[in-house]
Design a protein around this motif. Structure first.
Motif, PDB file in Angstrom:
ATOM      1  N   GLN A   1      -0.953   3.138   3.056  1.00 29.95           N
ATOM      2  CA  GLN A   1      -1.154   4.333   2.231  1.00 29.95           C
ATOM      3  C   GLN A   1      -1.141   5.612   3.064  1.00 29.95           C
TER       4      GLN A   1
ATOM      5  N   SER B   1      -4.407  -1.681  -4.345  1.00 33.05           N
ATOM      6  CA  SER B   1      -4.310  -0.216  -4.363  1.00 33.05           C
ATOM      7  C   SER B   1      -4.526   0.310  -5.771  1.00 33.05           C
TER       8      SER B   1
ATOM      9  N   GLY C   1       0.826  -1.204   0.000  1.00 33.47           N
ATOM     10  CA  GLY C   1       0.000   0.000   0.000  1.00 33.47           C
ATOM     11  C   GLY C   1       0.857   1.248   0.000  1.00 33.47           C
TER      12      GLY C   1
END
Lengths: 188, 137
Positions: B109, B18, A75
């Motif tokens: 993130q 993502s 991520g």
């Protein structure tokens, strides 16, 4: 190449790659199921003293925790190096619906920042969405014996009827939330 | 060192989810409103390829890296457990816009507040463990 990667990936790229992840985990001798980690974390924290459900040898599940640590890193890499525009191109009908519910600038970022922030967390809306929602996901995933990865992807790929029932349940719950409860919760 | 391959696979998984915006709250909302094919395409094509791969594993009696044949355990037959558990999960999925995988990916993130969602999901798992014997399965 990097320009291609930086764009949002279409479904026909992502879906098969997710299936590949499942396949690799089977090949490694394991199973694809992210929510199992939540029970592992309970076990590590000593939940076995409170309920037999958490009495298992969690060292056999370290591989799955490592997989999740990798997902966190993935991520980070994706948002830091592989994404130029962090907006999401939403369907026009979705934008209209969200505007009516008072969600500002739908799709400007991955998540509505008016909801997922530390300042909202300590409001009724934030508590219901983040604390309440998280609780339902954790409770429901274990009750159903799996989440999206374990049931929707792995279970249905193996043509398991129980997984199909679980996914039908996911949608019943999701539709009730989206059409009946979310409009109320977003206006708290 | 035996765990490195899981770390690499996890990184790959985090990047794919993502880049396909599966981790976006908006995409989940859009899916439950049937406004966009995207999420159905992602899950549907994953299942289509998944079915083919599992059929391949079964028909070739493929062996895993550890040398034993890859086996699949059929899940216990029940309706209450999968339907009720599934509905509870679905309510939470549509609320947080994230299933367990994306929750962790979003932390990477930089969405720090997702740690609270994860902590709450762990609490939910714990409470299920406590109530398990009293729930219909």
């Amino acid at each position: 190449m990097i320009e291609f990667i930086s764009q949002p990936w279409p479904w026909y790229v992502a879906g098969p790659l997710i299936a590949l992840v499942m396949f690799m985990l089977l090949y490694f001798g394991n199973n694809f199921g992210v929510s199992a980690n939540l029970a592992t974390m309970c076990s590590i924290a000593g939940a076995g003293k409170a309920a037999d459900f958490f009495k298992f040898d969690w060292t056999k599940r370290i591989w799955n925790l490592v997989f999740v640590v990798g997902a966190v890193i993935g991520g980070f890499i994706a948002s830091e190096f592989l994404t130029t525009d962090s907006g999401v191109e939403l369907a026009a009908a979705t934008i209209t619906a969200l505007n009516e519910l008072g969600v500002a600038q739908p799709g400007a970022e991955f998540l509505p920042s008016s909801i997922f922030s530390w300042s909202t967390l300590f409001s009724l809306k934030g508590l219901v969405i983040m604390v309440g929602g998280g609780f339902l996901v954790g409770f429901g995933a274990r009750y159903a014996g799996g989440c999206t990865s374990g049931h929707a992807i792995s279970g249905i790929s193996d043509l398991q009827i129980p997984s199909l029932i679980a996914v039908i349940g996911f949608f019943i719950g999701g539709l009730i939330m989206t059409y009946f409860l979310l409009p109320i919760i977003l206006n708290l | 060192m035996k765990y490195i391959k899981y770390l690499v696979l996890g990184v790959f998984f985090g990047i794919v989810l993502s880049k396909a915006e599966v981790v976006s709250w908006y995409r989940i909302y859009e899916m439950f409103r049937f406004d966009n094919f995207h999420m159905y395409g992602v899950i549907g094509s994953a299942i289509a390829v998944g079915i083919a791969l599992i059929q391949l594993i079964k028909s070739t009696h493929m062996k895993s890296l550890t040398g034993s044949e890859i086996s699949f355990t059929p899940k216990n037959r029940s309706i209450a457990r999968y339907l009720l558990g599934g509905i509870i999960f679905g309510l939470g999925w549509a609320l947080t816009g994230a299933c367990p995988g994306p929750m962790f990916i979003l932390v990477g993130q930089g969405v720090g507040v997702m740690l609270v969602v994860i902590a709450s999901a762990i609490a939910g798992t714990f409470v299920y463990g406590l109530l398990r014997d009293r729930l219909p399965h």
